[in-house]
Design a protein around this motif. Structure first.
Motif, mmCIF file in Angstrom:
data_model
loop_
_atom_site.group_PDB
_atom_site.id
_atom_site.type_symbol
_atom_site.label_atom_id
_atom_site.label_comp_id
_atom_site.label_asym_id
_atom_site.label_seq_id
_atom_site.Cartn_x
_atom_site.Cartn_y
_atom_site.Cartn_z
ATOM 1 N N PRO A 29 0.802 -1.235 0.000
ATOM 2 C CA PRO A 29 0.000 0.000 0.000
ATOM 3 C C PRO A 29 0.828 1.275 0.000
ATOM 4 O O PRO A 29 0.432 2.273 -0.627
ATOM 5 N N ARG A 30 1.970 1.275 0.660
ATOM 6 C CA ARG A 30 2.789 2.484 0.665
ATOM 7 C C ARG A 30 3.434 2.738 -0.697
ATOM 8 O O ARG A 30 3.601 3.891 -1.115
ATOM 9 N N LEU A 31 3.775 1.676 -1.414
ATOM 10 C CA LEU A 31 4.329 1.843 -2.754
ATOM 11 C C LEU A 31 3.252 2.294 -3.729
ATOM 12 O O LEU A 31 3.505 3.142 -4.596
ATOM 13 N N VAL A 32 2.072 1.724 -3.588
ATOM 14 C CA VAL A 32 0.948 2.132 -4.432
ATOM 15 C C VAL A 32 0.650 3.614 -4.227
ATOM 16 O O VAL A 32 0.443 4.370 -5.185
ATOM 17 N N LYS A 33 0.656 4.039 -2.970
ATOM 18 C CA LYS A 33 0.381 5.443 -2.663
ATOM 19 C C LYS A 33 1.454 6.357 -3.250
ATOM 20 O O LYS A 33 1.143 7.406 -3.841
ATOM 21 N N ALA A 34 2.722 5.948 -3.122
ATOM 22 C CA ALA A 34 3.816 6.767 -3.656
ATOM 23 C C ALA A 34 3.716 6.888 -5.172
ATOM 24 O O ALA A 34 3.909 7.970 -5.735
ATOM 25 N N LEU A 35 3.399 5.784 -5.832
ATOM 26 C CA LEU A 35 3.266 5.808 -7.289
ATOM 27 C C LEU A 35 2.090 6.677 -7.711
ATOM 28 O O LEU A 35 2.195 7.476 -8.661
ATOM 29 N N HIS A 36 0.980 6.532 -7.004
ATOM 30 C CA HIS A 36 -0.211 7.317 -7.338
ATOM 31 C C HIS A 36 0.057 8.812 -7.172
ATOM 32 O O HIS A 36 -0.263 9.626 -8.052
#
Length: 403
Positions: free
Chosen positions: A58-65
């Motif tokens: 989830p933290r990587l998804v958030k950073a990418l988004h």
């Protein structure tokens, strides 16, 4: 009209250099993957040591988004904040003073080898170009890197190879002594050979190579594309040995699944370079670096790094349970969650069979050559998932043994 996406389509449209599994993954979460039919798999492969935090953390998804709504690409005619942020994190936590970003391990190694020769030629003489590498090593698929790699099966058949590259046995210091001289610009090695069977360098070997490099003014290059970024239980594997390289390459887990690589070096070595000597269009891409920053911050913690050895112990415990029944493993190799299980002689050349049958029981594993099974799961895989995946793998072992 949009074609039906099937495994058979692969055989029609993709260059035939791969032999992928018969199922197509379409969704991943943590250490579990689902295929087109909704079948669930436990992932012990980790995208070949890339998905260090599992799928869709989830933290990587958030950073990418978040970064995707700011800026995607500017090239290296301009710089960008995520690239500078990630470079500073790498510098603050390693021996390095300077960073070069690229997109794959091969590109990072290509840059490292070019830098080593350029440095030696600029600082010493135009004949100081010899590179010493090792049998069974793997450094990438560009023509330069595949030639430095010590496996002829990957480099033969493409015509004349780059010259002045010598291969000697790994972990054999006398062999290095026999070929190193004043014409040597670099010694290149993986602290843990990845594709070559998960063989670990000995402390005495690394210390000896470091001393030889110092004596002959050659650069020591560590390829930590696969064994770096927490995979073996420290941020980089060289830190476990107390032997510092002059150049280090990093990729795979650096982006937690997003393609990115880096070459790390010192200020002194970096000073020979100037604009135009080397470069890349996509290297330091803001999307990749934003994800890389977040992945770095998660991996470079005591919780994750200390957890690697605990998970390795569980894997070996489970492999031993399987071995008690089927007597298929000779020894365990590698460090941390770069884990290899060497097959008994009667099962040599069957590593790929174990891999293929494992998918029938919905578990994803790898091989490292024909005789070693390789496990490179998420660094934060749960104990429950390890045990469940090993139960599935045991059924695959039973099928191969009884075939």
């Amino acid at each position: 009209m949009q074609p039906k996406i099937t495994r058979q389509l692969f055989d029609k449209v993709i260059l035939p250099v791969y032999a992928p599994a018969q199922f197509i993954p379409v969704k991943g979460k943590g250490s579990r993957v689902w295929d087109q039919n909704g079948e669930e798999y436990i992932d012990f492969a980790g995208g070949i040591a890339v998905n260090a935090l599992g799928h869709c953390h989830p933290r990587l998804v958030k950073a990418l988004h978040q970064q995707s709504e700011k800026i995607w690409h500017v090239s290296n005619v301009f710089t960008n904040e995520p690239a500078l942020n990630l470079a500073q994190k790498l510098i603050d936590n390693t021996f390095a003073d300077r960073i070069f970003f690229a997109n794959s391990g091969a590109e990072a190694n290509e840059a490292a080898f070019k830098l080593a020769r350029y440095y030696a030629i600029e600082k010493y003489n135009p004949y100081k170009t010899k590179i010493i590498a090792f049998h069974q090593s793997f450094h990438g698929r560009t023509f330069f890197t595949v030639s430095v790699g010590g496996q002829a099966k990957y480099s033969d058949g493409f015509g004349p190879k780059p010259a002045d590259i010598i291969h000697v046995p790994f972990n054999n210091l006398d062999a290095v002594k026999a070929v190193i001289d004043d014409h040597t610009c670099a010694v290149v090695l993986e602290p843990v050979q990845g594709e070559g069977g998960l063989t670990c360098a000995s402390l005495e070997f690394l210390q000896g190579v470091r001393e030889l490099c110092d004596k002959y003014h050659a650069l020591l290059i560590f390829d930590e594309v696969q064994c770096g970024m927490g995979r073996t239980g420290s941020l980089y594997t060289y830190q476990q040995y107390g032997v510092t390289p002059d150049i280090l390459t990093s990729a795979k887990a650096l982006g937690g699944g997003f393609p990115i690589s880096a070459m790390l070096t010192t200020e002194d070595i970096a000073t020979v370079m100037h604009p135009g000597v080397h470069g890349t269009t996509y290297g330091g891409n803001p999307l990749a670096c934003a994800v890389g920053c977040e992945a770095f911050d998660i991996i470079n913690t005591a919780e994750v790094l200390e957890g690697v050895q605990k998970r390795r112990a569980i894997f070996i415990e489970q492999l031993e349970n399987i071995n008690d029944k089927f007597r298929v493993f000779r020894e365990y190799r590698g460090k941390g969650l770069l884990l290899g299980a060497e097959l008994q002689p009667e099962f040599h050349h069957k590593a790929r069979d174990f891999l293929n049958v494992a998918t029938e029981f919905r578990v994803m594993i790898l091989n490292a050559g024909p005789n070693v099974l390789r496990f490179t799961p998420s660094l934060i895989i749960s104990e429950e998932e390890i045990r469940e995946g090993m139960m599935r793998f045991a059924k695959a072992v039973e099928k191969v043994v009884n075939a």
